[in-house]
Design an enzyme around this catalytic site. Sequence first.
Site, PDB file in Angstrom:
ATOM      1  N   HIS A   1      36.991 -15.032   5.330  1.00  0.00           N
ATOM      2  CA  HIS A   1      35.517 -15.415   5.774  1.00  0.00           C
ATOM      3  C   HIS A   1      35.811 -16.063   7.228  1.00  0.00           C
ATOM      4  CE1 HIS A   1      34.261 -14.947   1.877  1.00  0.00           C
ATOM      5  NE2 HIS A   1      34.953 -15.930   1.514  1.00  0.00           N
TER       6      HIS A   1
ATOM      7  N   HIS B   1      37.081 -24.819  11.137  1.00  0.00           N
ATOM      8  CA  HIS B   1      37.275 -23.235  11.348  1.00  0.00           C
ATOM      9  C   HIS B   1      36.079 -23.029  12.242  1.00  0.00           C
ATOM     10  CE1 HIS B   1      33.873 -24.718   8.469  1.00  0.00           C
ATOM     11  NE2 HIS B   1      33.253 -23.702   9.154  1.00  0.00           N
TER      12      HIS B   1
ATOM     13  N   GLU C   1      26.184 -20.368  14.815  1.00  0.00           N
ATOM     14  CA  GLU C   1      25.132 -20.511  13.827  1.00  0.00           C
ATOM     15  C   GLU C   1      24.173 -21.464  14.013  1.00  0.00           C
ATOM     16  OE1 GLU C   1      27.936 -21.785  10.276  1.00  0.00           O
ATOM     17  OE2 GLU C   1      27.455 -19.528  10.039  1.00  0.00           O
TER      18      GLU C   1
ATOM     19  N   THR D   1      28.191 -21.543   4.174  1.00  0.00           N
ATOM     20  CA  THR D   1      28.447 -20.503   3.599  1.00  0.00           C
ATOM     21  C   THR D   1      28.553 -20.778   2.035  1.00  0.00           C
ATOM     22  OG1 THR D   1      31.029 -21.348   3.372  1.00  0.00           O
ATOM     23  CG2 THR D   1      30.513 -19.995   5.269  1.00  0.00           C
TER      24      THR D   1
HETATM   25  N1  45I Z   1      30.392 -23.804   7.614  1.00  0.00           N
HETATM   26  S1  45I Z   1      30.674 -24.892   6.948  1.00  0.00           S
HETATM   27  O1  45I Z   1      31.249 -26.076   7.450  1.00  0.00           O
HETATM   28  O2  45I Z   1      29.393 -25.046   5.923  1.00  0.00           O
HETATM   29  C1  45I Z   1      32.098 -24.618   5.681  1.00  0.00           C
HETATM   30  C2  45I Z   1      32.467 -23.245   5.762  1.00  0.00           C
HETATM   31  C3  45I Z   1      33.579 -22.687   5.051  1.00  0.00           C
HETATM   32  C4  45I Z   1      34.188 -23.778   4.219  1.00  0.00           C
HETATM   33  C5  45I Z   1      35.268 -23.346   3.428  1.00  0.00           C
HETATM   34  O3  45I Z   1      35.254 -23.334   2.046  1.00  0.00           O
HETATM   35  O4  45I Z   1      36.500 -22.845   3.915  1.00  0.00           O
HETATM   36  C6  45I Z   1      33.660 -24.983   4.013  1.00  0.00           C
HETATM   37  S2  45I Z   1      34.493 -26.341   3.152  1.00  0.00           S
HETATM   38  O5  45I Z   1      35.911 -26.366   3.505  1.00  0.00           O
HETATM   39  O6  45I Z   1      33.573 -27.356   3.214  1.00  0.00           O
HETATM   40  N2  45I Z   1      34.482 -25.711   1.661  1.00  0.00           N
HETATM   41  C7  45I Z   1      33.224 -25.677   0.785  1.00  0.00           C
HETATM   42  C8  45I Z   1      33.570 -24.818  -0.463  1.00  0.00           C
HETATM   43  C9  45I Z   1      34.045 -25.747  -1.250  1.00  0.00           C
HETATM   44  C10 45I Z   1      33.234 -26.577  -2.223  1.00  0.00           C
HETATM   45  C11 45I Z   1      33.950 -27.266  -3.157  1.00  0.00           C
HETATM   46  C12 45I Z   1      35.296 -27.277  -3.379  1.00  0.00           C
HETATM   47  C13 45I Z   1      36.116 -26.284  -2.316  1.00  0.00           C
HETATM   48  C14 45I Z   1      35.395 -25.722  -1.229  1.00  0.00           C
HETATM   49  C15 45I Z   1      32.677 -25.455   5.060  1.00  0.00           C
HETATM   50 ZN    ZN Z   2      31.225 -23.286   9.405  1.00  0.00          ZN
END
Ligand code: 45I
Ligand code: ZN
Length: 260
Positions: free
Chosen positions: A63, A93, A105, A199
């Site tokens: 992603h 990221h 975004e 996401t």
């Molecule tokens: N655009 S954002 O900042 O909202 C975001 C985007 C992608 C991710 C990710 O999972 O890589 C993340 S994350 O690292 O916060 N992971 C969220 C998903 C997740 C939830 C619970 C446990 C592991 C992963 C955040």
């Molecule tokens: Zn993000």
Amino acid sequence: GHDWGYGVEDGPSLWHQNYPIAKGSRQSPIDILPQTASHDPSLGPIALKYDQCTSINIANNGHSVVVEFEDSDDRSVIQGGPLDNPYRLKQFHFHWGGKGCRGSEHTVEGHSYASELHLVHWNAVKYETFGEAATAPDGLAVLGIFLETGDDHRWLHTITDALYMVKFKGSVTNFKSFNPKCLLPSSLHYWTYLGSLTTPPLHESVTWIVLKEPIAVSEKQMSKFRMLLFTGEEEDQRMRMENNFRPPQPLKGRKVRSSN
Ligand SMILES: NS(=O)(=O)c1ccc(C(=O)O)c(S(=O)(=O)NCCc2ccccc2)c1
Ligand SMILES: [Zn+2]
């Protein structure tokens, strides 16, 4: 599994089918209106303590491209501003567009930037694990930084020069001692509001802190992000990783505050 993406068949407008919170009351990103944002004198400056930060690796998760950090202690934290506790840096990221297109975004009065950098932090004071924090209303704090095309960014090269090593979904490589402090703009003035992950699973657990000042990166540096692929090495259909951004979501009565 791979049940969501940014394509016609699995893109943001369809995410609500598997993730009904997509239509929730505090979804992100949003369009920021500076004139409407209330200047809140009680909002202090944010403080970023990244000096001892320890990056571990850089990966293509299908992603985006993600740099993960060691988060077993409070060596790299964000605090102050709207935050009651220090939040630990977990990863950063990017989101970006296609050639010459917009890719951020958050938007500012409808204006999109070429890209947006997200530094994800979690509240390790109140929660035991990142996963637990990621589902709590005050669990995460994400610092958003806009990237606009212009001059070459001297420190972004460290990242863009490593991208060829993580071309395919599922690839990961060592990426030690990178300090994201070098990616910050000169001013830490910000807007802040309560929102969500942008996401899936779209948890409504994020205090967003979006810096007003963008950083400049060259079109050549941006083009290196676009050589990444959404697809794995074993897949025959190669899909260029671009336009991996969710469009702005309804504000639903939320207040956006401005540092100053
Ligand atoms: N655009 S954002 O900042 O909202 C975001 C985007 C992608 C991710 C990710 O999972 O890589 C993340 S994350 O690292 O916060 N992971 C969220 C998903 C997740 C939830 C619970 C446990 C592991 C992963 C955040
Ligand atoms: Zn993000």
